[in-house]
Design a protein around this motif. Sequence first.
Motif, PDB file in Angstrom:
ATOM      1  N   GLY A   9     -49.778  19.128 -40.174  1.00  0.00           N
ATOM      2  CA  GLY A   9     -48.388  18.864 -39.827  1.00  0.00           C
ATOM      3  C   GLY A   9     -47.959  17.477 -40.240  1.00  0.00           C
ATOM      4  N   ALA A  52     -52.604  18.399 -32.660  1.00  0.00           N
ATOM      5  CA  ALA A  52     -52.226  16.995 -32.432  1.00  0.00           C
ATOM      6  C   ALA A  52     -52.569  16.540 -31.013  1.00  0.00           C
ATOM      7  CB  ALA A  52     -50.734  16.809 -32.710  1.00  0.00           C
ATOM      8  N   ILE A  73     -48.635  11.026 -27.854  1.00  0.00           N
ATOM      9  CA  ILE A  73     -49.759  11.849 -27.392  1.00  0.00           C
ATOM     10  C   ILE A  73     -50.739  11.008 -26.569  1.00  0.00           C
ATOM     11  CG2 ILE A  73     -51.735  13.246 -28.199  1.00  0.00           C
ATOM     12  CD1 ILE A  73     -49.120  14.577 -28.875  1.00  0.00           C
ATOM     13  N   LYS A 120     -42.015  17.861 -22.770  1.00  0.00           N
ATOM     14  CA  LYS A 120     -43.466  18.043 -22.865  1.00  0.00           C
ATOM     15  C   LYS A 120     -44.161  16.722 -22.563  1.00  0.00           C
ATOM     16  CE  LYS A 120     -45.253  18.094 -27.673  1.00  0.00           C
ATOM     17  NZ  LYS A 120     -45.286  18.845 -28.925  1.00  0.00           N
ATOM     18  N   GLU A 146     -34.894  21.304 -26.970  1.00  0.00           N
ATOM     19  CA  GLU A 146     -33.444  21.237 -27.191  1.00  0.00           C
ATOM     20  C   GLU A 146     -32.694  22.364 -26.493  1.00  0.00           C
ATOM     21  OE1 GLU A 146     -35.711  21.374 -29.675  1.00  0.00           O
ATOM     22  OE2 GLU A 146     -35.723  19.303 -30.402  1.00  0.00           O
ATOM     23  N   ASP A 159     -37.542  13.839 -25.590  1.00  0.00           N
ATOM     24  CA  ASP A 159     -38.178  14.382 -26.788  1.00  0.00           C
ATOM     25  C   ASP A 159     -38.197  13.330 -27.891  1.00  0.00           C
ATOM     26  OD1 ASP A 159     -39.420  16.161 -28.518  1.00  0.00           O
ATOM     27  OD2 ASP A 159     -37.629  17.379 -28.890  1.00  0.00           O
ATOM     28  N   SER A 162     -36.403  11.739 -34.897  1.00  0.00           N
ATOM     29  CA  SER A 162     -36.553  10.887 -36.086  1.00  0.00           C
ATOM     30  C   SER A 162     -35.240  10.777 -36.833  1.00  0.00           C
ATOM     31  CB  SER A 162     -37.734  11.294 -36.963  1.00  0.00           C
ATOM     32  OG  SER A 162     -37.811  12.670 -37.168  1.00  0.00           O
ATOM     33  N   THR A 163     -34.788  11.828 -37.502  1.00  0.00           N
ATOM     34  CA  THR A 163     -33.498  11.722 -38.200  1.00  0.00           C
ATOM     35  C   THR A 163     -32.316  11.939 -37.260  1.00  0.00           C
ATOM     36  OG1 THR A 163     -33.462  14.087 -38.712  1.00  0.00           O
ATOM     37  CG2 THR A 163     -34.508  12.634 -40.333  1.00  0.00           C
TER      38      THR A 163
HETATM   39  O1  PRT Z   1     -46.520  21.400 -33.879  1.00  0.00           O
HETATM   40  P1  PRT Z   1     -47.672  21.534 -32.914  1.00  0.00           P
HETATM   41  O2  PRT Z   1     -47.269  22.207 -31.643  1.00  0.00           O
HETATM   42  O3  PRT Z   1     -48.936  22.040 -33.516  1.00  0.00           O
HETATM   43  O4  PRT Z   1     -48.085  20.067 -32.441  1.00  0.00           O
HETATM   44  P2  PRT Z   1     -47.169  18.802 -32.417  1.00  0.00           P
HETATM   45  O5  PRT Z   1     -45.730  19.142 -32.337  1.00  0.00           O
HETATM   46  O6  PRT Z   1     -47.754  17.918 -31.347  1.00  0.00           O
HETATM   47  O7  PRT Z   1     -47.537  18.190 -33.824  1.00  0.00           O
HETATM   48  P3  PRT Z   1     -46.583  17.680 -34.987  1.00  0.00           P
HETATM   49  O8  PRT Z   1     -47.401  17.702 -36.233  1.00  0.00           O
HETATM   50  O9  PRT Z   1     -45.267  18.386 -34.965  1.00  0.00           O
HETATM   51  O10 PRT Z   1     -46.315  16.169 -34.549  1.00  0.00           O
HETATM   52  C1  PRT Z   1     -47.377  15.274 -34.548  1.00  0.00           C
HETATM   53  C2  PRT Z   1     -46.868  13.873 -34.260  1.00  0.00           C
HETATM   54  O11 PRT Z   1     -45.888  13.466 -35.214  1.00  0.00           O
HETATM   55  C3  PRT Z   1     -46.179  13.656 -32.930  1.00  0.00           C
HETATM   56  O12 PRT Z   1     -47.110  13.550 -31.880  1.00  0.00           O
HETATM   57  C4  PRT Z   1     -45.442  12.337 -33.195  1.00  0.00           C
HETATM   58  O13 PRT Z   1     -46.288  11.236 -32.926  1.00  0.00           O
HETATM   59  C5  PRT Z   1     -45.133  12.400 -34.695  1.00  0.00           C
HETATM   60  N1  PRT Z   1     -43.710  12.645 -34.985  1.00  0.00           N
HETATM   61  C6  PRT Z   1     -42.921  11.816 -35.714  1.00  0.00           C
HETATM   62  C7  PRT Z   1     -42.948  13.688 -34.589  1.00  0.00           C
HETATM   63  C8  PRT Z   1     -41.651  13.460 -35.096  1.00  0.00           C
HETATM   64  N2  PRT Z   1     -41.676  12.305 -35.805  1.00  0.00           N
HETATM   65  C9  PRT Z   1     -40.604  14.427 -34.830  1.00  0.00           C
HETATM   66  N3  PRT Z   1     -39.467  14.232 -35.270  1.00  0.00           N
HETATM   67  N4  PRT Z   1     -43.226  14.807 -33.870  1.00  0.00           N
HETATM   68  C10 PRT Z   1     -42.244  15.703 -33.643  1.00  0.00           C
HETATM   69  N5  PRT Z   1     -40.948  15.556 -34.087  1.00  0.00           N
HETATM   70  C11 PRT Z   1     -40.001  16.672 -33.766  1.00  0.00           C
HETATM   71  C12 PRT Z   1     -39.261  16.461 -32.447  1.00  0.00           C
HETATM   72  O14 PRT Z   1     -40.054  16.912 -31.358  1.00  0.00           O
HETATM   73  C13 PRT Z   1     -38.006  17.306 -32.649  1.00  0.00           C
HETATM   74  O15 PRT Z   1     -38.251  18.671 -32.384  1.00  0.00           O
HETATM   75  O16 PRT Z   1     -38.997  16.800 -34.751  1.00  0.00           O
HETATM   76  C14 PRT Z   1     -37.765  17.147 -34.136  1.00  0.00           C
HETATM   77  C15 PRT Z   1     -36.753  16.034 -34.330  1.00  0.00           C
HETATM   78  O17 PRT Z   1     -36.722  15.587 -35.640  1.00  0.00           O
HETATM   79  P4  PRT Z   1     -35.343  15.107 -36.255  1.00  0.00           P
HETATM   80  O18 PRT Z   1     -35.710  14.532 -37.594  1.00  0.00           O
HETATM   81  O19 PRT Z   1     -34.448  16.285 -36.384  1.00  0.00           O
HETATM   82  O20 PRT Z   1     -34.761  14.041 -35.351  1.00  0.00           O
END
Ligand code: PRT
Length: 211
Positions: A9, A52, A73, A120, A146, A159, A162-163
Amino acid sequence: MISIALSKGRILDETLPLLEAAGIVASENPDTSRKLIITTSRAGVRLIIVRATDVPTYVQYGAADLGIAGSDILVEHGGIGLYQPLDLKIARCRLMVAVRKGFDYERAVRQGARLRVATKYLQAAREHFAAKGVHVDLIKLYGSMELAPLTGLADAIVDLVSTGNTLKANALVAAEEIAQISARLIVNQAAYKLKRSAVQPLLDALTRAVK
Ligand code: PRT
Ligand code: MG
């Protein structure tokens, strides 16, 4: 043998170039391979691929010596048994409170209303609202946070953003920043002492790669 725990990811895309800069090239791309243990160009160093949220657990118990995990995390895990020697400055985002467009968050907080917050990130949310003196009922979710304010499950969510596109697409707005997030290198505390001669060069190489 040194094992490094990584997740597939979004962290992986930025981790592989960093590992390469430190002289560790994966023998297969973990994103496309079905293998969960992947050898590398560096003798005695392998990658293990986990969820993760499981990265700190593998490192805590020494099933992996090193790992890369988001600071989001690590706060939830608590950091027991882990050294966190290096901010890798990748996978950056912000942990935020978000609400439905039009919901007056400041007013709700000022009035001392009891807020329902879905997330979460229970630990980070609990600490944040406790420090502000805001009473909250926390509702644990595992994904798609969301949806909660849109369906009436909660007033607010905590939550990662990023963007901001995901919030926007769901008619939500950021109300408050809780923390800046980035991925950290973590090291099992016992491995750091007992395998120092193998671990320290990796730490040094990764420190140089970050700069
Ligand atoms: O997906 P899975 O359930 O397997 O596990 P995970 O969600 O824990 O892993 P992953 O790979 O999605 O994320 C791993 C790590 O990436 C997180 O623990 C963060 O430290 C980091 N990270 C950085 C992010 C983001 N940026 C992020 N934008 N993790 C998640 N997001 C999601 C956020 O939760 C939301 O749903 O992206 C969405 C928002 O993004 P924007 O760009 O639309 O604002
Ligand atoms: Mg995810």
